[in-house]
Design a protein around this motif. Structure first.
Motif, PDB file in Angstrom:
ATOM      1  N   ARG A 101       0.808  -1.178  -0.028  1.00  0.00           N
ATOM      2  CA  ARG A 101      -0.100   0.075  -0.079  1.00  0.00           C
ATOM      3  C   ARG A 101       0.888   1.306   0.038  1.00  0.00           C
ATOM      4  O   ARG A 101       1.905   1.368   0.907  1.00  0.00           O
ATOM      5  N   PRO A 102       0.503   2.207  -1.025  1.00  0.00           N
ATOM      6  CA  PRO A 102       1.652   3.370  -1.136  1.00  0.00           C
ATOM      7  C   PRO A 102       1.634   4.235  -0.157  1.00  0.00           C
ATOM      8  O   PRO A 102       0.435   4.660   0.441  1.00  0.00           O
ATOM      9  N   SER A 103       2.693   5.044   0.027  1.00  0.00           N
ATOM     10  CA  SER A 103       2.608   6.377   0.784  1.00  0.00           C
ATOM     11  C   SER A 103       3.911   7.156   0.520  1.00  0.00           C
ATOM     12  O   SER A 103       4.610   6.828  -0.211  1.00  0.00           O
ATOM     13  N   SER A 104       3.720   8.276   0.664  1.00  0.00           N
ATOM     14  CA  SER A 104       4.743   9.260   0.513  1.00  0.00           C
ATOM     15  C   SER A 104       5.030   9.836   1.988  1.00  0.00           C
ATOM     16  O   SER A 104       4.349   9.858   2.828  1.00  0.00           O
ATOM     17  N   MET A 105       6.294  10.391   1.934  1.00  0.00           N
ATOM     18  CA  MET A 105       6.780  10.909   3.208  1.00  0.00           C
ATOM     19  C   MET A 105       7.353  12.442   3.166  1.00  0.00           C
ATOM     20  O   MET A 105       8.376  12.462   2.288  1.00  0.00           O
ATOM     21  N   LEU A 106       6.656  13.347   3.747  1.00  0.00           N
ATOM     22  CA  LEU A 106       7.209  14.588   3.596  1.00  0.00           C
ATOM     23  C   LEU A 106       8.095  15.039   4.846  1.00  0.00           C
ATOM     24  O   LEU A 106       7.311  14.898   5.923  1.00  0.00           O
ATOM     25  N   LEU A 107       9.071  15.416   4.860  1.00  0.00           N
ATOM     26  CA  LEU A 107       9.786  15.537   6.102  1.00  0.00           C
ATOM     27  C   LEU A 107      10.289  16.909   6.012  1.00  0.00           C
ATOM     28  O   LEU A 107      10.846  17.553   5.460  1.00  0.00           O
ATOM     29  N   LEU A 108      10.008  17.630   7.590  1.00  0.00           N
ATOM     30  CA  LEU A 108      10.527  19.189   7.571  1.00  0.00           C
ATOM     31  C   LEU A 108      11.464  18.964   8.795  1.00  0.00           C
ATOM     32  O   LEU A 108      11.278  17.848   9.528  1.00  0.00           O
ATOM     33  N   ASP A 109      12.512  19.856   8.615  1.00  0.00           N
ATOM     34  CA  ASP A 109      13.421  20.194   9.867  1.00  0.00           C
ATOM     35  C   ASP A 109      12.786  20.484  11.090  1.00  0.00           C
ATOM     36  O   ASP A 109      12.869  19.961  12.177  1.00  0.00           O
TER      37      ASP A 109
END
Ligand code: F6P
Length: 535
Positions: free
Chosen positions: A453-461
């Motif tokens: 099952r797909p996902s994206s990960m957005l990362l902020l400092d």
């Protein structure tokens, strides 16, 4: 303009989907390619994205980029930045990017910075709470005149003035404003009447209630000048309401793109001038990235193309957003307007019906709360729903243990969605809560996960004004990208009009006691409901 479904790339994508795309298995893809993470990692200003756990490969991405080029995405983007009237049905330019361009750059710079300076100056005056006496700020607005500030103010809580409380009233249902007014002291309250048009029924009705309440508390008409402020493009209507301090903006700022304008006044009051300018600067950095980065390294472009891939080829109908930062609790609601009001369209630029899907349903809750509610369905439900996780490396609180737990959960959910669990693996585990009377194979089938099952990960400092500005602008440009590929006008919202007109027709029919002709011309369902409500 060539329609996406008539391009060479669209046909190639269809073939690619049938041949490889539908069957792509993420676990195998990672096993085959040790560099998959790097291949699908993207660094944009303030936002790092890991797109490797999505159901695509390098060939998919190449074809999607070809699709974008065939659909003249870059020309459309450049036309937007240049101020061409790309909102064709309303004959307007789309220039929210001009609101965050540095002084001297971009169209309307003189006007934009004139209002910005005045707005921030006013905000600093109110933030001097000893001098202003203001303790409570009530924003009365709806849609784009509410959701942006309502999302940003809690997101930037760590940077906010400790002596000001913020309230957001949007709903015409009196259950919204009533409990807010109950908490207020009129002499310590500032009401912001936020409405691009200054005609919206909900906002005008709530503004009238607020003014009536204010006067009924013993305040004088003359006090309205100090306690009511407007943010609008319709300065005359604000003056007619009795508001003397008004900050304007322009018809080339769409409602759902307006938090950078005078509509951002609650944000400026909460975090002050420097932080408000940092929010704008972060958005501007993302604007430059969107305008200049090659499509291969352009984050909003890639996210928008992924949306097209999922919606039109995999035929997924929704996307779930899971920010693992409580400050972003209103982000899903904000994105619902941004994406669904922009791209929820069924005709193309020429008004011709579309034969393919457009905006997905966007929904979500902050992690880890969502895990204890609907994540069950994400993991084991019959529908595949791509998930977008947002993680923040450094918290603005001092509880390192809590933060580590939040991050571990965030990574684990993305991992679990992809990995799944076979029936064999489930059968090999002890399941203390499983019924002892059920046979082990049946229990294992209930306890297995399909995975892939797909996902994206957005990362902020860190979630701060600059990174939040960049994140929001990233979403705006992503919506632009998918809208441009679909060939729709992402900047009008005719779909909200019919309901407004019908409500105006029904309103007089709801007057208690005056039932003459109340149901004439109505369908039987509406008539029946009306009779029950007025009996
Ligand atoms: O819901 C329709 C809409 O026009 C939105 O696009 C807009 O953000 C909202 O109403 C509020 O409009 P206004 O700012 O003019 O009150």
């Amino acid at each position: 303009m060539i329609r996406c479904d008539q391009t060479v790339a669209w046909t190639a994508l269809q073939g690619h989907f049938e041949g490889h795309g539908r069957e792509l298995d993420l676990r195998e893809a990672f096993a085959r390619d040790p560099a998959r993470f790097e291949a699908f990692a993207l660094q944009a200003p303030e936002v790092f994205a890991d797109l490797s756990k999505n159901l695509w490969d390098l060939a998919t991405r190449k074809l999607l980029l070809e699709l974008a080029r065939e659909c003249a995405l870059e020309d459309r983007r450049d036309a937007m930045f240049a101020g061409a009237p790309i909102n064709t049905t309303e004959g307007r330019a789309v220039l929210h990017t001009a609101l965050r361009a540095p002084r001297g750059f971009g169209p309307f710079s003189h006007e934009v910075h004139g209002v910005l300076d005045a707005l921030l100056n006013y905000a600093e005056g109110i933030r001097d709470t000893t001098a202003s006496g203001i303790r409570d700020v009530v924003n009365i607005g709806i849609g784009g005149s509410d959701l942006g500030p309502q999302m940003v103010v809690p997101a930037l809580d760590a940077f906010a003035h400790p002596g000001l409380r913020f309230h957001f009233v949007s709903n015409v249902d009196g259950h919204d404003i009533t409990p807010v007014l109950r908490k207020l002291k009129p002499a310590e309250t500032l009401f912001i009447i936020a409405s691009k048009t200054f005609t919206t029924q909900e906002t005008m009705a709530n503004a009238a209630v607020a003014r009536e309440w204010f006067l009924a508390q013993g305040m004088a008409e003359a006090d309205i000048a100090r306690h009511f402020v407007g943010a609008t493009t319709n300065l005359n209507a604000a003056t007619a309401f009795g508001i003397h301090t008004t900050f304007g903006f322009w018809d080339w700022v769409g409602g759902r793109y307006s938090l950078w304008s005078a509509i951002g006044l609650p944000i400026a009051l909460a975090v002050g001038s420097d932080h408000f300018r940092a929010l704008l600067a972060g958005a501007h950095a993302m604007d430059r990235h969107f305008a200049t980065a090659p499509l291969e390294a352009n984050l909003p472009v890639q996210l928008g193309l992924l949306d097209v891939w999922y919606r039109n080829f995999h035929r997924f109908t929704s996307r779930s957003v899971a920010p693992y930062h409580q400050g972003l609790k209103r982000l899903p609601a904000y994105l619902q307007q941004l994406e669904m009001e922009s791209n929820g369209k069924c005709v193309d630029f020429d008004g011709q019906p579309l034969t393919f899907g457009t905006s997905p349903v966007v929904w979500g809750e902050p992690g880890t709360n969502g895990q204890h509610a609907y994540f069950q369905m994400l993991h084991q439900g019959t529908d595949v729903i791509p998930v977008e996780f947002i993680a923040v490396k450094h918290p603005t609180h001092a509880h390192a243990d809590l933060h580590a737990k939040a991050l571990a959960n965030c990574l684990a959910q993305a991992q679990a969605l992809m990995r799944g669990k076979t029936t064999e693996a489930a059968a090999a585990e002890k399941a203390p809560t499983a019924s002892p009377t059920l046979d082990a194979r049946t229990v294992a089938r209930h306890r297995s996960f399909p995975g892939n099952r797909p996902s994206s990960m957005l990362l902020l400092d860190q979630l701060n004004p600059r990174s939040l500005g960049a994140l929001i602008a990233m979403y705006e440009h992503r919506v632009f990208t998918s809208g441009a590929v679909w060939g729709i006008n992402s900047f009008d919202q005719w779909g909200v009009e019919l309901g407004k007109a019908l409500a105006s027709d029904l309103l007089p029919r709801l007057v208690p006691g005056d039932q003459h002709g109340a149901t004439t011309g109505l369908d039987a369902s509406t008539a029946g409901l009306l009779r029950r409500l007025t009996a």
